[in-house]
Design a protein around this motif. Sequence first.
Motif, mmCIF file in Angstrom:
data_model
loop_
_atom_site.group_PDB
_atom_site.id
_atom_site.type_symbol
_atom_site.label_atom_id
_atom_site.label_comp_id
_atom_site.label_asym_id
_atom_site.label_seq_id
_atom_site.Cartn_x
_atom_site.Cartn_y
_atom_site.Cartn_z
ATOM 1 N N ASP A 107 87.658 65.069 13.537
ATOM 2 C CA ASP A 107 86.736 65.376 12.444
ATOM 3 C C ASP A 107 87.447 65.797 11.163
ATOM 4 N N GLN A 108 88.679 66.290 11.278
ATOM 5 C CA GLN A 108 89.410 66.719 10.079
ATOM 6 C C GLN A 108 90.099 65.558 9.371
ATOM 7 N N VAL A 109 90.182 64.427 10.026
ATOM 8 C CA VAL A 109 90.846 63.258 9.432
ATOM 9 C C VAL A 109 89.852 62.561 8.513
ATOM 10 N N THR A 110 89.847 62.987 7.259
ATOM 11 C CA THR A 110 88.995 62.380 6.235
ATOM 12 C C THR A 110 89.834 62.095 5.009
ATOM 13 N N GLN A 111 89.352 61.173 4.185
ATOM 14 C CA GLN A 111 90.072 60.816 2.961
ATOM 15 C C GLN A 111 90.160 62.032 2.023
ATOM 16 N N GLU A 144 95.373 71.596 11.306
ATOM 17 C CA GLU A 144 94.398 70.851 12.102
ATOM 18 C C GLU A 144 94.395 69.378 11.705
ATOM 19 N N LEU A 145 94.424 69.111 10.395
ATOM 20 C CA LEU A 145 94.493 67.729 9.912
ATOM 21 C C LEU A 145 95.765 67.052 10.390
ATOM 22 N N LEU A 146 96.914 67.713 10.218
ATOM 23 C CA LEU A 146 98.196 67.129 10.617
ATOM 24 C C LEU A 146 98.258 66.907 12.119
ATOM 25 N N ASP A 147 97.718 67.854 12.871
ATOM 26 C CA ASP A 147 97.721 67.735 14.321
ATOM 27 C C ASP A 147 96.919 66.508 14.765
ATOM 28 N N GLN A 148 95.760 66.340 14.175
ATOM 29 C CA GLN A 148 94.921 65.204 14.554
ATOM 30 C C GLN A 148 95.536 63.883 14.092
#
Length: 595
Positions: free
Chosen positions: A413-417, A447-451
Amino acid sequence: MKLFKKSMPNKLLLAVLSASLAAGSLPGPALVRAETADVQSGAAAIAENAPFPPLPEAAEQLKDQLARLRDFVLPADLTVLKQAREKVRGLKDPSLFAEIGFKILQAKAGKPGYEAVTPQALLELVQDLAFDYDPDLNDLAMVRAKHAALLDALVKLSGNPDGMNAIDYGDLYAFAQRYVYNLQAAVGNKNLNAILDRKTISALLNEALTRTLASSDLVVSQVVRGLKITADDLIKVKDRVSVVVDPSGSAKLALAVTVVRSRVEYKETADKYRKKVTPTLWLYGKQVPGNQITWEAVKNVPGVKVQPNGTVTLVSGKGAVVKVRAVLKSLNKPLVDSRTVYLGNASPDKPQLPPEAAYLVERLTQVRDAIRPADLPAIRQARDRIAGLTNPSLIREVWEPISKKKGKKSGFDQVTQKNLLAFIAGFGVPYDSDFSQLEQLRRDNVELLDQLAILGGEPKGMDAVSFADLTAFLVAYEQELKNGLLTGNGKTDAQKLLAILTGTYKEKAWNKVLADKKLKISAILRGLGIQGKDIDKVSTRIAWTVDPLYRARFGILLAYFKTQLNGTTAPAISPDSLKLETLLPALLQEGLKSK
């Protein structure tokens, strides 16, 4: 807060001052070494109403122990303890201490030189021990001086010819520590409600006292036993005095609550990103049942929800700090007044790069130190513009393969443009000398980097990626640029610089780095479907947006040349001989094409 001001009577209730009648001590305060000089100086101080001699260094451990207890007394309990203390000071009947007085008089019988040992003197000692003890235990110095003859005689009557010279604060500290240990053993498997029951408290204190007085290695216990005073004697006196000074048992309960609060341990568990933290309390190695406690926020914090069962949740934002308290339901008293919970990217520690980032910091520092003062305004302006990036289309070439890879998969869910652009914008901050902002940027976007790492094929996510991997990745890119640009090729310095600024070699360099199977970050980027041309287009577009006249890039590259090429085998570029004005027409023409 001053524990001895408030809790002295409870120490009396525990063990009739834990043999204070026999040795001038409490389970917390102290029997002190009263050498001849001390007795004389103390007597002089009493006569002249002057300050008493300070306590020796041996008292520091005991003072620290008492200070810790003092910090855990609840305001509501202070009044209860003070009332009991005042009642101790008002005791008038020596017969309250009959069992102890009888044993001491037996020890004294027929022996000359012990005129100071009388029932009234013992009562006055107890009264004085209920003074307002300040953090430095100065009042105890008064007790030592005023009752020096009595205390010395009691120790000698126990069979120790050295009297008070045989006992110091270390002995008292050992006695207090052993008492605490025995109290913990007495608690055993009892639950918290049982421990704080008025009837149970007495039984636990009696058991701990009995065990402590039976210890053959404790000097204070030796004195008590030498006077033939038993634990039963002390318990009988304790119970009798309790009826007078604490008939409801409220002071006893206040003391028990204080001890429990001082021994409660706070622990917490959290999910991977610390969006949900669950605190727990432990007492004597056992978890306090959650149904006995209510958790609440000391002060409400936006974006944070604290549930009564203890779950603390970050419902919005990247991080937050909230203070929570734990209230014991049965008594409506806090076991923990305030504990700080860090959620998301919040941390009590200042961001600091790990040791494996040392080379990266070294290289960044070298380049920064080489920047010409005249170039700093343009570089700072470009940095501020990076921080202000808001147009997601700037990164479309990188985002498209990521979006395709993500598809409809859950857990990303954190992977957004928008988040990816915000991560890039996070580099636009002023940096300290240690570049600690890079660590904060990692925390803010973990969280973004992890995902992204997991989506790129690294099952352990960011747990498997370190700053050493980032350094290796950047060094490999730097080396590819050098291989393509800075080893001759028959070009002039101006042509080489123009090629770098217009990005002629960047795509090739990125492709070679991404193809390197030894680089962990390259493997993740390949797994995301990102190619060299994607990175090149995005970086060029952003560079054009934040630095349209190339002044910032020119200044940084000149600084880079100074650090990287001088003294190497590669043909040196002479930064000082290059002028941006001579390159600008060609740069603008290339920039318009790439835009």
